[in-house]
Structure formats: structure tokens, C-alpha cells
Scaffold this motif. Structure first.
Motif, mmCIF file in Angstrom:
data_model
loop_
_atom_site.group_PDB
_atom_site.id
_atom_site.type_symbol
_atom_site.label_atom_id
_atom_site.label_comp_id
_atom_site.label_asym_id
_atom_site.label_seq_id
_atom_site.Cartn_x
_atom_site.Cartn_y
_atom_site.Cartn_z
ATOM 1 N N MET A 1 0.848 -1.179 0.000
ATOM 2 C CA MET A 1 0.000 0.000 0.000
ATOM 3 C C MET A 1 0.890 1.237 0.000
ATOM 4 N N ASN A 2 0.559 2.205 -0.793
ATOM 5 C CA ASN A 2 1.323 3.432 -0.906
ATOM 6 C C ASN A 2 0.856 4.416 0.161
ATOM 7 N N THR A 3 1.707 4.746 1.112
ATOM 8 C CA THR A 3 1.339 5.594 2.245
ATOM 9 C C THR A 3 0.829 6.970 1.824
ATOM 10 N N PRO A 4 1.495 7.693 0.891
ATOM 11 C CA PRO A 4 0.957 9.001 0.518
ATOM 12 C C PRO A 4 -0.477 8.916 -0.016
ATOM 13 N N ASP A 5 -0.798 7.863 -0.759
ATOM 14 C CA ASP A 5 -2.161 7.716 -1.254
ATOM 15 C C ASP A 5 -3.135 7.517 -0.108
ATOM 16 N N LEU A 6 -2.744 6.728 0.888
ATOM 17 C CA LEU A 6 -3.589 6.516 2.060
ATOM 18 C C LEU A 6 -3.781 7.824 2.816
ATOM 19 N N THR A 7 -2.708 8.581 2.995
ATOM 20 C CA THR A 7 -2.807 9.876 3.672
ATOM 21 C C THR A 7 -3.763 10.791 2.932
ATOM 22 N N ALA A 8 -3.660 10.823 1.623
ATOM 23 C CA ALA A 8 -4.557 11.671 0.830
ATOM 24 C C ALA A 8 -6.011 11.245 0.993
ATOM 25 N N ARG A 9 -6.257 9.934 1.049
ATOM 26 C CA ARG A 9 -7.631 9.443 1.218
ATOM 27 C C ARG A 9 -8.175 9.814 2.595
ATOM 28 N N ILE A 10 -7.333 9.714 3.628
ATOM 29 C CA ILE A 10 -7.770 10.092 4.974
ATOM 30 C C ILE A 10 -8.027 11.596 5.036
ATOM 31 N N GLN A 11 -7.145 12.382 4.434
ATOM 32 C CA GLN A 11 -7.339 13.831 4.409
ATOM 33 C C GLN A 11 -8.647 14.190 3.724
ATOM 34 N N ALA A 12 -8.926 13.539 2.607
ATOM 35 C CA ALA A 12 -10.162 13.825 1.875
ATOM 36 C C ALA A 12 -11.378 13.463 2.701
ATOM 37 N N ASP A 14 -11.507 12.963 6.261
ATOM 38 C CA ASP A 14 -11.578 13.603 7.569
ATOM 39 C C ASP A 14 -11.052 15.031 7.593
ATOM 40 N N GLY A 15 -10.383 15.461 6.536
ATOM 41 C CA GLY A 15 -9.785 16.779 6.512
ATOM 42 C C GLY A 15 -8.403 16.817 7.140
ATOM 43 N N VAL A 16 -8.027 15.764 7.862
ATOM 44 C CA VAL A 16 -6.719 15.719 8.509
ATOM 45 C C VAL A 16 -6.344 14.260 8.777
ATOM 46 N N ALA A 17 -5.050 13.949 8.614
ATOM 47 C CA ALA A 17 -4.511 12.642 8.992
ATOM 48 C C ALA A 17 -3.497 12.910 10.102
ATOM 49 N N VAL A 18 -3.553 12.131 11.174
ATOM 50 C CA VAL A 18 -2.744 12.414 12.360
ATOM 51 C C VAL A 18 -1.835 11.230 12.680
ATOM 52 N N VAL A 19 -0.546 11.532 12.897
ATOM 53 C CA VAL A 19 0.408 10.545 13.376
ATOM 54 C C VAL A 19 1.027 11.106 14.654
ATOM 55 N N ILE A 20 1.041 10.265 15.697
ATOM 56 C CA ILE A 20 1.645 10.653 16.963
ATOM 57 C C ILE A 20 2.867 9.775 17.182
ATOM 58 N N TYR A 21 4.026 10.409 17.293
ATOM 59 C CA TYR A 21 5.261 9.701 17.600
ATOM 60 C C TYR A 21 5.442 9.756 19.110
ATOM 61 N N THR A 22 5.565 8.592 19.742
ATOM 62 C CA THR A 22 5.587 8.478 21.191
ATOM 63 C C THR A 22 6.837 7.756 21.659
ATOM 64 N N LYS A 23 6.950 7.630 22.980
ATOM 65 C CA LYS A 23 7.990 6.795 23.584
ATOM 66 C C LYS A 23 7.377 6.096 24.787
ATOM 67 N N ASN A 24 8.083 5.131 25.329
ATOM 68 C CA ASN A 24 7.594 4.389 26.485
ATOM 69 C C ASN A 24 7.498 5.289 27.713
ATOM 70 N N GLU A 25 6.527 5.003 28.569
ATOM 71 C CA GLU A 25 6.347 5.709 29.836
ATOM 72 C C GLU A 25 6.338 7.225 29.665
ATOM 73 N N ASP A 78 1.332 20.075 6.216
ATOM 74 C CA ASP A 78 1.584 19.448 7.509
ATOM 75 C C ASP A 78 1.791 20.482 8.602
ATOM 76 N N VAL A 79 1.263 20.167 9.775
ATOM 77 C CA VAL A 79 1.499 20.956 10.981
ATOM 78 C C VAL A 79 2.163 20.005 11.972
ATOM 79 N N VAL A 80 3.295 20.429 12.543
ATOM 80 C CA VAL A 80 4.062 19.562 13.434
ATOM 81 C C VAL A 80 4.305 20.296 14.746
ATOM 82 N N TRP A 81 4.115 19.568 15.863
ATOM 83 C CA TRP A 81 4.473 20.115 17.159
ATOM 84 C C TRP A 81 4.893 18.996 18.089
#
Length: 100
Positions: A1-12, A14-25, A78-81
Motif C-alpha cells: 500500500m502506498n502511504t501518501p495515497d492513504l494519507t490523501a484518502r484520509i485527508q479527503a 476527515d480533513g486531517v490525517a494524524v500521526v503521533i510519535y511516542t515513547k515508552n512511559e 503538515d502541521v508539526v508540534w
């Protein structure tokens, strides 16, 4: 599956695709996910301590060290914080003008 295509489909859809980068604890990570869960936001969570590619992306490409790092991909770009930022969640994800 091509990730940019999936992101575009989610954006279309929901208006936004969200990824949260986390760490343990990470209380800020847990709190950020709790806010998104409460608002019914669909997101992808990636643990940078368990995924070297994600770690490299966040630290080298995004130049971030604090978790969570949130990437909200909108139709306007993209908006990143980093860190727990309820105002940014509201402004860029849950209460966006373009949000459904």
C-alpha cells in the motif's frame, strides 16, 4: 500500500490525517492520545523507542527530541508540534474550520 495515497484518502475523508510519535512511559504521550480518543479522532501511534526508522524521521527530518511529536497532515499542508499541546490539537485537528 502506498502511504501518501492513504494519507490523501484520509485527508479527503476527515480533513486531517494524524500521526503521533511516542515513547515508552510518556505521560504527555498518553494524555495527547486520551484527548484524541475522547474527541473520536482516528490517528496512528508510532513508538520511536521501538521503531528505528520512526526515530530517525522524528529526530533527523523533523528535528524533534520531545515526545509526543504530532504530525497533522491537512489538505493545506503538515502541521508539526511536540509535547502536550491541547490548544494545537483543538486548532489543527478537532476544531479546524475545514473539519467535518
Amino acid at each position: 500500500m502506498n502511504t501518501p495515497d492513504l494519507t490523501a484518502r484520509i485527508q479527503a475523508r476527515d480533513g486531517v490525517a494524524v500521526v503521533i510519535y511516542t515513547k515508552n512511559e510518556c505521560r504527555q504521550c498518553d494524555r495527547t492520545k486520551m484527548i484524541l480518543d475522547r474527541e473520536g479522532v482516528v490517528y496512528t501511534s508510532v513508538n520511536v523507542e521501538e521503531d528505528q526508522v520512526a526515530f530517525d524521521y522524528v529526530t533527523k527530518t523533523l528535528n524533534r527530541r520531545e515526545m509526543p511529536t504530532v504530525v497533522a497532515s491537512t489538505t493545506d499542508g503538515d502541521v508539526v508540534w511536540s509535547g502536550l499541546q491541547p490548544d494545537k490539537i483543538r486548532d489543527h485537528i478537532t476544531h479546524r474550520t475545514a473539519a467535518a
